[in-house]
Design an enzyme around this catalytic site. Structure first.
Site, PDB file in Angstrom:
ATOM      1  N   ARG A  94       0.852  -1.186  -0.043  1.00  0.00           N
ATOM      2  CA  ARG A  94      -0.039  -0.042  -0.105  1.00  0.00           C
ATOM      3  C   ARG A  94       0.838   1.257  -0.075  1.00  0.00           C
ATOM      4  O   ARG A  94       1.747   1.347   0.868  1.00  0.00           O
ATOM      5  CB  ARG A  94      -0.938  -0.021   1.182  1.00  0.00           C
ATOM      6  CG  ARG A  94      -1.644   1.087   1.432  1.00  0.00           C
ATOM      7  CD  ARG A  94      -2.865   1.087   2.551  1.00  0.00           C
ATOM      8  NE  ARG A  94      -3.367   2.351   2.662  1.00  0.00           N
ATOM      9  CZ  ARG A  94      -3.651   3.308   3.767  1.00  0.00           C
ATOM     10  NH1 ARG A  94      -3.279   2.640   4.768  1.00  0.00           N
ATOM     11  NH2 ARG A  94      -4.150   4.173   3.619  1.00  0.00           N
ATOM     12  N   HIS A 138      -3.217  11.106   1.397  1.00  0.00           N
ATOM     13  CA  HIS A 138      -2.470  10.590   2.674  1.00  0.00           C
ATOM     14  C   HIS A 138      -1.866  11.877   2.949  1.00  0.00           C
ATOM     15  O   HIS A 138      -0.948  11.989   3.467  1.00  0.00           O
ATOM     16  CB  HIS A 138      -1.594   9.422   2.508  1.00  0.00           C
ATOM     17  CG  HIS A 138      -1.211   8.787   3.999  1.00  0.00           C
ATOM     18  ND1 HIS A 138      -1.366   7.501   4.112  1.00  0.00           N
ATOM     19  CD2 HIS A 138      -1.038   9.349   5.112  1.00  0.00           C
ATOM     20  CE1 HIS A 138      -1.032   7.137   5.314  1.00  0.00           C
ATOM     21  NE2 HIS A 138      -0.824   8.438   6.018  1.00  0.00           N
ATOM     22  N   ASN A 182      -7.088   8.576   3.353  1.00  0.00           N
ATOM     23  CA  ASN A 182      -6.621   7.935   4.720  1.00  0.00           C
ATOM     24  C   ASN A 182      -6.852   8.651   5.555  1.00  0.00           C
ATOM     25  O   ASN A 182      -6.370   9.965   5.677  1.00  0.00           O
ATOM     26  CB  ASN A 182      -4.825   7.676   4.489  1.00  0.00           C
ATOM     27  CG  ASN A 182      -4.514   6.938   5.685  1.00  0.00           C
ATOM     28  OD1 ASN A 182      -4.882   5.798   5.922  1.00  0.00           O
ATOM     29  ND2 ASN A 182      -3.762   7.255   6.672  1.00  0.00           N
ATOM     30  N   GLU A 183      -7.801   8.240   6.627  1.00  0.00           N
ATOM     31  CA  GLU A 183      -7.987   8.797   7.962  1.00  0.00           C
ATOM     32  C   GLU A 183      -8.548  10.361   7.829  1.00  0.00           C
ATOM     33  O   GLU A 183      -7.817  11.083   8.165  1.00  0.00           O
ATOM     34  CB  GLU A 183      -6.551   8.671   8.892  1.00  0.00           C
ATOM     35  CG  GLU A 183      -6.168   7.082   8.875  1.00  0.00           C
ATOM     36  CD  GLU A 183      -4.892   7.298   9.619  1.00  0.00           C
ATOM     37  OE1 GLU A 183      -4.383   8.285  10.125  1.00  0.00           O
ATOM     38  OE2 GLU A 183      -4.742   5.843  10.239  1.00  0.00           O
ATOM     39  N   ASN A 309      -7.869   1.269   9.955  1.00  0.00           N
ATOM     40  CA  ASN A 309      -6.500   1.535  10.494  1.00  0.00           C
ATOM     41  C   ASN A 309      -6.791   1.447  12.181  1.00  0.00           C
ATOM     42  O   ASN A 309      -7.692   2.215  12.768  1.00  0.00           O
ATOM     43  CB  ASN A 309      -6.036   2.966  10.154  1.00  0.00           C
ATOM     44  CG  ASN A 309      -5.824   3.018   8.832  1.00  0.00           C
ATOM     45  OD1 ASN A 309      -5.923   2.236   8.066  1.00  0.00           O
ATOM     46  ND2 ASN A 309      -5.320   4.211   8.309  1.00  0.00           N
ATOM     47  N   TYR A 311      -4.659   1.181  15.884  1.00  0.00           N
ATOM     48  CA  TYR A 311      -3.548   1.156  16.818  1.00  0.00           C
ATOM     49  C   TYR A 311      -4.038   0.881  18.178  1.00  0.00           C
ATOM     50  O   TYR A 311      -3.342   0.312  19.032  1.00  0.00           O
ATOM     51  CB  TYR A 311      -2.971   2.649  16.529  1.00  0.00           C
ATOM     52  CG  TYR A 311      -2.197   2.704  15.138  1.00  0.00           C
ATOM     53  CD1 TYR A 311      -1.178   2.300  15.104  1.00  0.00           C
ATOM     54  CD2 TYR A 311      -3.195   3.478  13.945  1.00  0.00           C
ATOM     55  CE1 TYR A 311      -0.485   2.326  13.825  1.00  0.00           C
ATOM     56  CE2 TYR A 311      -2.393   3.193  12.944  1.00  0.00           C
ATOM     57  CZ  TYR A 311      -1.125   3.116  12.721  1.00  0.00           C
ATOM     58  OH  TYR A 311      -0.492   2.856  11.404  1.00  0.00           O
ATOM     59  N   GLU A 368      -3.689  -0.443   8.153  1.00  0.00           N
ATOM     60  CA  GLU A 368      -2.605  -0.017   9.033  1.00  0.00           C
ATOM     61  C   GLU A 368      -2.810  -0.697  10.462  1.00  0.00           C
ATOM     62  O   GLU A 368      -3.898  -0.602  10.851  1.00  0.00           O
ATOM     63  CB  GLU A 368      -2.646   1.535   9.273  1.00  0.00           C
ATOM     64  CG  GLU A 368      -2.140   2.414   7.974  1.00  0.00           C
ATOM     65  CD  GLU A 368      -1.930   3.619   8.350  1.00  0.00           C
ATOM     66  OE1 GLU A 368      -1.690   4.231   9.704  1.00  0.00           O
ATOM     67  OE2 GLU A 368      -2.229   4.688   7.375  1.00  0.00           O
ATOM     68  N   TRP A 423       5.140  12.753  10.876  1.00  0.00           N
ATOM     69  CA  TRP A 423       4.454  14.059  11.184  1.00  0.00           C
ATOM     70  C   TRP A 423       4.986  14.913  12.113  1.00  0.00           C
ATOM     71  O   TRP A 423       6.268  15.264  12.255  1.00  0.00           O
ATOM     72  CB  TRP A 423       2.957  13.674  11.246  1.00  0.00           C
ATOM     73  CG  TRP A 423       2.369  12.651  10.289  1.00  0.00           C
ATOM     74  CD1 TRP A 423       1.994  11.316  10.242  1.00  0.00           C
ATOM     75  CD2 TRP A 423       2.283  12.954   8.861  1.00  0.00           C
ATOM     76  NE1 TRP A 423       1.822  10.627   9.217  1.00  0.00           N
ATOM     77  CE2 TRP A 423       2.063  11.429   8.178  1.00  0.00           C
ATOM     78  CE3 TRP A 423       2.644  13.824   8.097  1.00  0.00           C
ATOM     79  CZ2 TRP A 423       1.555  11.329   6.875  1.00  0.00           C
ATOM     80  CZ3 TRP A 423       2.490  13.806   6.580  1.00  0.00           C
ATOM     81  CH2 TRP A 423       2.160  12.364   5.889  1.00  0.00           C
TER      82      TRP A 423
HETATM   83  O1  IFM Z   1       2.120   7.432  10.514  1.00  0.00           O
HETATM   84  C1  IFM Z   1       0.877   7.430  10.741  1.00  0.00           C
HETATM   85  C2  IFM Z   1       0.267   7.281   9.344  1.00  0.00           C
HETATM   86  O2  IFM Z   1       0.559   8.190   8.489  1.00  0.00           O
HETATM   87  C3  IFM Z   1      -1.280   7.162   9.603  1.00  0.00           C
HETATM   88  N1  IFM Z   1      -1.699   6.424  10.667  1.00  0.00           N
HETATM   89  C4  IFM Z   1      -0.983   6.268  11.820  1.00  0.00           C
HETATM   90  C5  IFM Z   1       0.432   6.351  11.571  1.00  0.00           C
HETATM   91  C6  IFM Z   1       1.206   6.229  12.921  1.00  0.00           C
HETATM   92  O3  IFM Z   1       0.961   7.558  13.574  1.00  0.00           O
END
Ligand code: IFM
Length: 459
Positions: A94, A138, A182-183, A309, A311, A368, A423
């Site tokens: 991806r 993104h 993305n997000e 995604n 986490y 992700e 980021w």
């Molecule tokens: O690095 C980021 C990614 O760009 C978007 N999702 C979360 C990741 C980790 O913070």
């Protein structure tokens, strides 16, 4: 009501190690990356400034004062990076398209050199047996579009659709899988309300208008993708968290529900034809977006999959002084990563089951999932990232559970193939399965990558 004890962390029971054979033979196994985080080559071949270049150049915005100007120099080193992906045994990869490489805001036509780069990259994936999954946005909006109002302007929706048209015309004969955004939470709320991502604004009304236009651009791009790509599979990727109230007290439970309204239902409800949640609309009041007739129908375009995604989970407490919804995320308890994010593998199976139950979006892909730790290269050149390896193993065990429970999850993309520009944290945070020495650009497989390779070999 409990908080973290149903998300086992360090003290939770150790799952039986997952095996590739626990998943279908057509299951996709990939790694994910994004353009600004790895490509570098910030001024090469006609690429113009993005909002992240501008943001990074503003003192105090990036923790180590860095930018993505060089990053992993993937723009030049992509063949070796794709070799690593192939050698790990991935069957999918991806990546995202840098809009500032395609549209310079001056020329009538897309930048041929920018398109050529992605053309080479896609051919490189196919030569290595990696199914390309392209993300159209993104977060690296061209600065010239931000100067005209950015995502808060409806014109950016049209500009996005034009870019999607140009890119899918060029790559659509070889790329079948397209993720529009993305997000959107990060694009809208973090970038325009919380302000610690580009463009760094802090206005809720702007952020919700941005979210609306991002969703609208998704809805309008999908038919264009379908027109240009034979048999296209199109979807969107959302960052989502399973939630817990801080206690069983009714005010904490209500605060969690308010947070959920904005964090989860604000995006998923309109995508699946329910419009914006009424209660949340009332709570945000005047900050609600301008929605024109037909917008909600466009946003609810049928899609082929949903990207999730994942986490970490969030625990929400009632706090009338906090934010527009009077809800505050509590600091995590128990095991955390170097980002301070809780480690909670069970949250992945719970989240996938919830999304499937709530919306029946069809095939789900984990687009992700990954972890950040303070990696050390040892004298013998190894990176013994025991915690990341364990994180990956336990999340794949949770994924196996979701599959066993009948959740239609069809693939997993680890975040990320390479350490990269994280980021606002700059290069201080490492999420890669592969270590990058930014001084030499040397790549080293971490132990987590070696574990993933062994898993993918079915050993
Ligand atoms: O690095 C980021 C990614 O760009 C978007 N999702 C979360 C990741 C980790 O913070």
């Amino acid at each position: 009501m409990t908080t973290y004890d149903i998300f086992p962390g360090a003290d939770g029971p150790e799952p039986q190690a997952p095996q590739r054979a626990d998943f279908g033979s057509d299951f996709l196994w990939g790694c994910a990356t994004s353009s600004y985080q790895i490509e570098g080559a910030g001024t090469v071949d006609g690429r113009v400034e993005s909002i992240w270049d501008r943001f990074a150049a503003t003192p105090g915005r990036i923790r180590d004062g860095s930018s993505g100007a060089v990053a992993c120099d993937h723009y030049h080193r992509w063949p070796a990076d794709l070799d690593i992906g192939r050698d790990l045994g991935l069957n999918a990869y991806r990546f995202s398209i840098a809009w500032p490489r395609i549209c310079d805001g001056v020329s009538e036509t897309p930048n041929a050199k920018g398109l050529d780069f992605y053309d080479r990259l896609v051919d490189g994936m196919l030569e290595r047996g990696l199914q390309p999954w392209a993300t159209l946005y993104h977060w690296d909006l061209p600065q010239w579009l931000q100067d005209r109002g950015g995502w808060a302007s409806r014109d950016t929706v049209d500009a996005f659709v034009d870019m999607a048209d140009a890119v899918t015309r060029r790559l659509g004969d070889r790329v079948g899988h397209w993720i529009t955004h993305n997000e959107p939470w990060c694009t809208s709320i973090i970038g325009n309300y919380e302000g610690w991502h580009a463009p760094g604004l802090t206005d809720l009304g702007t952020a919700l208008q941005v979210a609306h236009h991002v969703l609208l651009s998704h809805g309008r791009a999908v038919p264009v993708i379908r027109a240009n790509v034979p048999g296209a599979q199109a979807g969107i990727s959302l960052s989502l968290h399973p939630l817990r109230p801080a206690s069983a007290a009714p005010e904490d439970v209500a605060a969690m529900d308010r947070h959920d309204g904005l964090r989860y239902r604000w995006f998923l409800d309109p995508l699946y034809g329910r419009g914006y949640p009424e209660a949340t609309l009332a709570q945000v009041g005047k900050a609600a977006p301008v929605v024109l007739p037909g917008d909600l129908d466009d946003i609810a375009v049928p899609t082929d999959f949903l990207g999730v995604n994942y986490y970490f989970p969030e625990t929400v407490a009632h706090d009338p002084d906090h934010g527009p919804l009077g809800a505050r995320i509590l600091p995590p308890q128990g095991e955390i990563t170097a980002m301070g994010w809780p480690v909670a593998p069970q949250g992945l199976s719970e989240l996938l089951a919830r999304v499937d139950r709530d919306y029946r979006p069809g095939p789900l892909y984990v687009t992700e999932n990954g972890s950040c730790y303070d990696d050390v290269v040892t004298g013998d050149g190894a990176v013994r990232d025991v915690e990341r390896r364990r994180y990956l193993m336990r999340h794949l065990a949770a994924l196996r559970q979701a599959v066993a429970e009948g959740v239609p999850v069809k693939g997993y993309f680890a975040w990320s193939l390479l350490d990269n520009f994280e980021w606002a944290e700059g290069y201080l945070r490492r999420f890669g399965l592969v270590h990058v020495d930014y001084a030499t650009q040397e790549r080293r497989l971490k132990d987590s990558a070696k574990w993933y390779r062994t898993f993918l070999r079915g050993l």
